[in-house]
Design a protein around this motif. Structure first.
Motif, short mmCIF file in Angstrom:
data_model
loop_
_atom_site.label_atom_id
_atom_site.label_comp_id
_atom_site.label_asym_id
_atom_site.label_seq_id
_atom_site.Cartn_x
_atom_site.Cartn_y
_atom_site.Cartn_z
N GLY A 19 -9.84 9.31 -0.84
CA GLY A 19 -8.49 8.73 -0.71
C GLY A 19 -7.75 9.05 0.57
O GLY A 19 -6.59 8.67 0.75
N ALA A 20 -8.41 9.77 1.50
CA ALA A 20 -7.72 10.14 2.76
C ALA A 20 -7.45 8.91 3.62
O ALA A 20 -8.22 7.95 3.61
N LYS A 21 -6.35 8.99 4.35
CA LYS A 21 -6.00 7.92 5.29
C LYS A 21 -6.15 8.45 6.72
O LYS A 21 -5.85 9.61 6.96
N PRO A 22 -6.58 7.58 7.65
CA PRO A 22 -6.64 8.03 9.04
C PRO A 22 -5.25 8.47 9.53
O PRO A 22 -4.23 7.97 9.04
N GLN A 23 -5.24 9.38 10.49
CA GLN A 23 -3.99 9.79 11.12
C GLN A 23 -3.71 8.77 12.23
O GLN A 23 -4.41 8.71 13.23
N ARG A 24 -2.68 7.96 12.00
CA ARG A 24 -2.43 6.88 12.97
C ARG A 24 -1.87 7.41 14.29
O ARG A 24 -1.16 8.40 14.31
N VAL B 41 0.88 -1.18 0.00
CA VAL B 41 0.00 0.00 0.00
C VAL B 41 0.91 1.21 0.00
O VAL B 41 1.56 1.51 1.00
N LYS B 42 0.95 1.91 -1.12
CA LYS B 42 1.86 3.05 -1.21
C LYS B 42 1.56 4.09 -0.12
O LYS B 42 0.42 4.49 0.08
N GLY B 43 2.61 4.49 0.59
CA GLY B 43 2.45 5.55 1.58
C GLY B 43 1.96 5.08 2.93
O GLY B 43 1.66 5.88 3.81
N THR C 262 -5.53 17.03 -4.39
CA THR C 262 -5.57 15.63 -3.98
C THR C 262 -5.15 15.45 -2.52
O THR C 262 -4.23 16.10 -2.05
N ILE C 263 -5.88 14.55 -1.83
CA ILE C 263 -5.54 14.29 -0.42
C ILE C 263 -5.05 12.85 -0.25
O ILE C 263 -4.76 12.42 0.87
N GLU C 264 -4.92 12.15 -1.34
CA GLU C 264 -4.62 10.71 -1.29
C GLU C 264 -3.29 10.39 -0.62
O GLU C 264 -3.18 9.40 0.08
N TYR C 265 -2.27 11.22 -0.84
CA TYR C 265 -0.95 10.87 -0.31
C TYR C 265 -0.52 11.72 0.89
O TYR C 265 0.64 11.75 1.25
N VAL C 266 -1.48 12.42 1.48
CA VAL C 266 -1.15 13.20 2.68
C VAL C 266 -1.21 12.24 3.87
O VAL C 266 -2.21 11.58 4.10
#
Length: 366
Positions: A256-261, A100-102, A193-197
């Motif tokens: 495409g946003a990812k949770p802030q771990r 999973v990139k990023g 784009t927010i996918e890779y933030v």
């Protein structure tokens, strides 16, 4: 026998190393940690760089060169640090581009601790460092002070990866998730784009117990010694799950946003009465990160036990926090004190670092 550190990944947690210097890159040790222990990222801070600068001559040449260019001591430090961070980022690029990139492969560089209470200064330096390193898999560290929150939001909206540091309290943690989500919303609204933030919220552990444990002793609550930090972390994970499963975040996730771990920091045991892997073992669970100092990582490799522990004992966690409140221990005041001391703890080595650079400059000009 399978590697104990690597086994942590079976439970969905990423191990990052809380250390960097040139030697571990030059000798191939960092590459070995990636290959054999499955280390998936690196975090640095002023204290780590101060150790690296003062304990070896690896940096003397670079310091002398930048000094000749008439750079200030701050600029010399960041000039040298950025080169190390770039090198480490290249080493971790293979991890960043994994399945999973990023998802991982990040290397963190911190803004100056002198800016901890300066929103504008923090934002400006974070953007400068981001441009200077110019790698997709770098994270800029910004402290979770009240003044840091707007800087975090702004930098997320600008597309930076942010490692939120110096986080001790649950209320402040919730404010950090708000800054992250608001920053993503701002960015998405601007059509970007927010996918890779990517972002992590670094929750500091052992320092909480260092401060709370003597108070527990006074109140006759010795049986809760070493329990408050872990209880707080388990509660933080409950907040994480609630916030990042909300309708509000789902809208961003669709883009495409990812949770802030959550990232567990300060996981080396400070009390010799505790197991040296206590904090690592207690908080292993999915979608989290643990940044581990070298000696703790080696201890875990030797005798750590990897198991899915993060969501165990939630009732006990609630009970611990209720009991300390009933005993009149004000956890909010304690976490504020820890934040203030944390800034101080990073300012001291930073000043020492600048003094060491000054000394090198003097030697070079003789």
């Amino acid at each position: 026998m399978s590697n104990r550190v690597k086994k942590i990944h079976d439970f969905g947690q990423s191990v990052w190393l809380d250390f960097i210097d040139r030697k571990i890159m030059d000798t191939g040790q960092l590459q070995k940690l990636i290959t054999e222990d499955g280390v998936r990222g690196v975090t640095s801070n002023p204290a780590i760089f101060e150790k690296a600068f003062s304990s070896s001559s690896d940096y003397d040449e670079d310091i002398a060169k930048l000094a000749k260019e008439g750079k200030s001591n701050d600029d010399i430090f960041y000039g040298v640090a950025v080169e190390d961070i770039k090198r480490a980022a290249d080493l971790f690029m293979q991890v960043y581009e994994d399945e999973v990139k990023g998802a991982d492969g990040y290397v963190s560089l911190e803004v100056s601790p002198r800016l901890a209470l300066d929103t504008e200064g923090t934002t400006k330096q974070a953007l400068e460092l981001w441009k200077a390193v110019h790698k997709d898999n770098v994270m800029i560290k910004i402290p979770a002070t009240k003044e840091g929150l707007p800087a975090i939001q702004k930098c997320i909206s600008e597309g930076l990866n942010i490692n939120v540091t110096l986080l001790f309290g649950l209320e402040r943690y919730e404010a950090v998730t708000e800054a992250y989500i608001a920053g993503l919303e701002e960015r998405a609204a601007a059509g970007k784009t927010i996918e890779y933030v990517s972002s992590v919220a670094s929750f500091f552990l052992s320092r909480i117990d260092v401060l709370v444990d003597p108070l527990l002793k006074e109140k006759g609550l010795d049986n809760l010694k070493g329990e408050v930090a872990i209880a707080s972390a388990k509660k933080a994970y409950e907040i994480y799950k609630r916030v990042f499963s909300s309708e509000r975040f789902k809208k961003l996730e669709e883009k495409g946003a990812k949770p802030q771990r959550l990232l567990w920091a300060s996981t080396g045991s400070k009390d010799p009465a505790f197991s040296d892997v206590k904090y690592v073992e207690a908080l292993i669970g999915p979608d989290t990160v643990d940044t581990i100092p070298m000696e703790t990582l080696e201890a875990f490799r030797d005798h750590g036990n990897a198991a899915n522990t993060l969501e165990e004992g939630l009732d006990k966690a609630n009970e611990v926090l209720t009991k300390i409140k009933e005993a009149g221990i004000n956890i909010d005041a304690i976490t504020q004190q820890l934040e203030d001391e944390g800034i101080e703890k990073f300012n001291k080595p930073y000043d020492k670092l600048l003094a060491a650079i000054e000394e090198q400059k003097q030697k070079a000009s003789v």
